[in-house]
Scaffold this motif. Structure first.
Motif, PDB file in Angstrom:
ATOM      1  N   ASP A  98     -43.534 -26.330  55.296  1.00 13.32           N
ATOM      2  CA  ASP A  98     -43.822 -26.809  56.463  1.00 13.32           C
ATOM      3  C   ASP A  98     -45.278 -26.571  56.858  1.00 13.32           C
ATOM      4  OD1 ASP A  98     -41.172 -26.822  57.026  1.00 13.32           O
ATOM      5  OD2 ASP A  98     -41.037 -24.948  58.332  1.00 13.32           O
ATOM      6  N   GLN A  99     -46.044 -25.741  56.468  1.00 13.26           N
ATOM      7  CA  GLN A  99     -47.369 -25.568  56.677  1.00 13.26           C
ATOM      8  C   GLN A  99     -48.145 -26.589  55.903  1.00 13.26           C
ATOM      9  OE1 GLN A  99     -49.175 -21.564  55.699  1.00 13.26           O
ATOM     10  NE2 GLN A  99     -51.401 -22.331  55.738  1.00 13.26           N
ATOM     11  N   LEU A 100     -47.653 -27.424  54.666  1.00 12.89           N
ATOM     12  CA  LEU A 100     -48.252 -28.316  53.993  1.00 12.89           C
ATOM     13  C   LEU A 100     -47.637 -29.481  54.151  1.00 12.89           C
ATOM     14  CD1 LEU A 100     -48.170 -26.539  50.520  1.00 12.89           C
ATOM     15  CD2 LEU A 100     -50.165 -26.903  51.860  1.00 12.89           C
ATOM     16  N   ALA A 101     -46.651 -29.708  55.311  1.00 10.03           N
ATOM     17  CA  ALA A 101     -46.040 -30.909  55.674  1.00 10.03           C
ATOM     18  C   ALA A 101     -46.978 -32.037  55.887  1.00 10.03           C
ATOM     19  CB  ALA A 101     -45.147 -30.698  56.725  1.00 10.03           C
ATOM     20  N   PRO A 102     -48.182 -31.902  56.609  1.00 14.25           N
ATOM     21  CA  PRO A 102     -49.018 -33.089  57.342  1.00 14.25           C
ATOM     22  C   PRO A 102     -49.290 -33.605  55.767  1.00 14.25           C
ATOM     23  CG  PRO A 102     -49.281 -31.247  58.322  1.00 14.25           C
ATOM     24  CD  PRO A 102     -48.469 -30.688  57.325  1.00 14.25           C
ATOM     25  N   LEU A 103     -49.637 -33.174  54.560  1.00 17.34           N
ATOM     26  CA  LEU A 103     -50.070 -33.706  53.353  1.00 17.34           C
ATOM     27  C   LEU A 103     -49.170 -33.871  52.451  1.00 17.34           C
ATOM     28  CD1 LEU A 103     -53.020 -30.764  53.134  1.00 17.34           C
ATOM     29  CD2 LEU A 103     -53.098 -33.113  54.049  1.00 17.34           C
ATOM     30  N   CYS A 104     -47.858 -34.123  52.753  1.00 17.74           N
ATOM     31  CA  CYS A 104     -46.764 -34.273  51.962  1.00 17.74           C
ATOM     32  C   CYS A 104     -45.963 -35.705  52.115  1.00 17.74           C
ATOM     33  CB  CYS A 104     -45.707 -33.182  52.113  1.00 17.74           C
ATOM     34  SG  CYS A 104     -46.188 -31.593  51.240  1.00 17.74           S
ATOM     35  N   TYR A 105     -45.334 -36.194  51.345  1.00 19.68           N
ATOM     36  CA  TYR A 105     -44.424 -37.295  51.492  1.00 19.68           C
ATOM     37  C   TYR A 105     -43.153 -37.257  50.710  1.00 19.68           C
ATOM     38  CZ  TYR A 105     -46.691 -39.013  47.113  1.00 19.68           C
ATOM     39  OH  TYR A 105     -47.160 -39.151  45.857  1.00 19.68           O
ATOM     40  N   PRO A 106     -42.001 -37.919  50.884  1.00 18.76           N
ATOM     41  CA  PRO A 106     -40.902 -37.745  50.217  1.00 18.76           C
ATOM     42  C   PRO A 106     -40.785 -38.944  49.026  1.00 18.76           C
ATOM     43  CG  PRO A 106     -40.559 -39.206  52.041  1.00 18.76           C
ATOM     44  CD  PRO A 106     -41.835 -38.500  52.189  1.00 18.76           C
ATOM     45  N   CYS A 107     -40.246 -38.592  47.908  1.00 22.35           N
ATOM     46  CA  CYS A 107     -40.209 -39.432  46.697  1.00 22.35           C
ATOM     47  C   CYS A 107     -39.030 -39.447  46.202  1.00 22.35           C
ATOM     48  CB  CYS A 107     -41.458 -38.911  45.406  1.00 22.35           C
ATOM     49  SG  CYS A 107     -41.367 -39.782  44.209  1.00 22.35           S
ATOM     50  N   ARG A 108     -38.459 -40.654  45.962  1.00 23.75           N
ATOM     51  CA  ARG A 108     -37.087 -41.184  45.578  1.00 23.75           C
ATOM     52  C   ARG A 108     -37.028 -41.450  44.078  1.00 23.75           C
ATOM     53  NH1 ARG A 108     -37.644 -45.751  48.961  1.00 23.75           N
ATOM     54  NH2 ARG A 108     -36.424 -44.807  50.538  1.00 23.75           N
ATOM     55  N   CYS A 109     -38.289 -41.382  43.484  1.00 24.64           N
ATOM     56  CA  CYS A 109     -38.278 -42.073  41.963  1.00 24.64           C
ATOM     57  C   CYS A 109     -37.838 -40.809  41.024  1.00 24.64           C
ATOM     58  CB  CYS A 109     -40.074 -42.277  41.591  1.00 24.64           C
ATOM     59  SG  CYS A 109     -40.810 -43.397  42.690  1.00 24.64           S
ATOM     60  N   ARG A 110     -37.311 -41.357  40.168  1.00 30.43           N
ATOM     61  CA  ARG A 110     -36.473 -40.584  39.049  1.00 30.43           C
ATOM     62  C   ARG A 110     -37.431 -40.735  37.842  1.00 30.43           C
ATOM     63  NH1 ARG A 110     -32.069 -37.827  40.405  1.00 30.43           N
ATOM     64  NH2 ARG A 110     -31.071 -38.736  42.473  1.00 30.43           N
ATOM     65  N   ARG A 111     -37.254 -40.269  36.822  1.00 30.38           N
ATOM     66  CA  ARG A 111     -38.294 -40.131  35.498  1.00 30.38           C
ATOM     67  C   ARG A 111     -38.299 -41.585  34.914  1.00 30.38           C
ATOM     68  NH1 ARG A 111     -35.684 -35.128  34.063  1.00 30.38           N
ATOM     69  NH2 ARG A 111     -37.252 -33.403  34.287  1.00 30.38           N
ATOM     70  N   GLY A 112     -37.206 -42.109  34.939  1.00 29.57           N
ATOM     71  CA  GLY A 112     -37.220 -43.494  34.421  1.00 29.57           C
ATOM     72  C   GLY A 112     -38.114 -44.754  35.240  1.00 29.57           C
TER      73      GLY A 112
END
Length: 283
Positions: free
Chosen positions: A89-103
């Motif tokens: 939560d503290q780092l949330a402003p610097l984060c983003y969600p990612c849906r990418c898989r290894r492929g």
């Protein structure tokens, strides 16, 4: 150093298999480097699918057989999820969600360039495909990544550094922001189904346990840059580091848990004693 003048080290195995000679060496080095301070034990069991209680029991038995003594209570990461959520939560402003898989990552890196793909401590360096997504859009199948460029900007830094008492002692190891982006990239702070990651959990736990000297193998040297960056972002102390040599098989390969024949348990059953194990690992 964190924790004042008393040296506090830790051994932090994952209960996903039996301890082998490489683990014995790591544990013995951690205990040695604590002397005359405090040696702690941490069970890193955030991977619920692979961690087994019988392996944790075997870890405790093998370490006791090696005549190691650690402070109680033993810290278990599975009991620390609230602390990891608070850090995320503290780092949330610097984060983003990612849906990418290894492929997906491999495909994005492969076109149009040729040759070897850039790889870091966590595998292929993420190309930033999802960097524009808002954290509010995160779904259950997403991982959470740290936007490293924004993280450096938030700190007002263009480089980070640390000291290692085993590798070039007395000198600063330094990595620039651009080197971090090119060689490591936007690291994962929360993995699918875990709620955290190794990198986030280990940083939060080292601070909670007031570890002043982190001992671990040279294979984790590049991960240390990630941990130093997270410590700065979370306003946590940066410890001294001690990256020790690795125990290898006859072919020169680093021992892994697949090397069951080199498990401490098998040497015990064959009649070896703790001093035999110390001799085998060069102590």
């Amino acid at each position: 150093m964190a924790g004042g003048p008393i040296r506090r080290t830790r051994f932090a195995p994952s209960p996903t298999g039996l301890l082998h000679l490489g683990h014995a060496y790591a544990a013995l080095v951690a205990a040695r480097e604590a002397s005359p301070g405090q040696f702690l034990l941490r069970i890193e069991d955030i991977d619920r699918d692979r961690c087994k209680p019988e392996y944790e029991a075997a870890i405790l038995q093998d370490l006791a057989w090696l005549a190691l003594d650690w402070q109680q209570p033993v810290l278990r990461q599975s009991d620390r999820m609230a602390a990891y959520r608070a850090a995320l939560d503290q780092l949330a402003p610097l984060c983003y969600p990612c849906r990418c898989r290894r492929g997906d990552i491999r495909a994005a890196l492969s076109a149009p360039q040729e040759g070897a793909l850039p790889a870091g401590p966590d595998g292929l360096v993420y190309p930033g495909t999802c960097r524009g997504r808002a954290l509010a859009d995160a779904g259950p199948e997403d991982v959470i990544r740290l936007d490293v460029a924004r993280a450096f900007a938030a700190l007002g830094l263009d480089r980070i550094g640390f000291r290692d008492e085993a590798i070039l002692p007395g000198q600063d190891h330094v990595l620039t922001r651009d080197q971090f982006l090119e060689g490591i990239g936007d690291v994962i702070l929360s993995r699918r189904g875990m709620g955290t990651s190794y990198h986030l959990a280990v940083v939060v736990d080292d601070a909670a346990q007031e570890i002043s000297v982190v001992t671990r193998g040279k294979d984790l040297f590049d991960s240390t840059w990630i941990h130093v960056l997270l410590q700065k972002l979370l306003n946590l102390p940066t410890p001294l580091w001690h990256h020790h040599r690795l125990i290898r098989d006859d072919a020169g390969r680093r021992l892994a848990k697949r090397d069951d024949a080199r498990a401490i348990r098998h040497y015990r059953e064959a009649g070896a004693g703790p001093q035999d194990i110390r001799r085998m690992v060069g102590l």
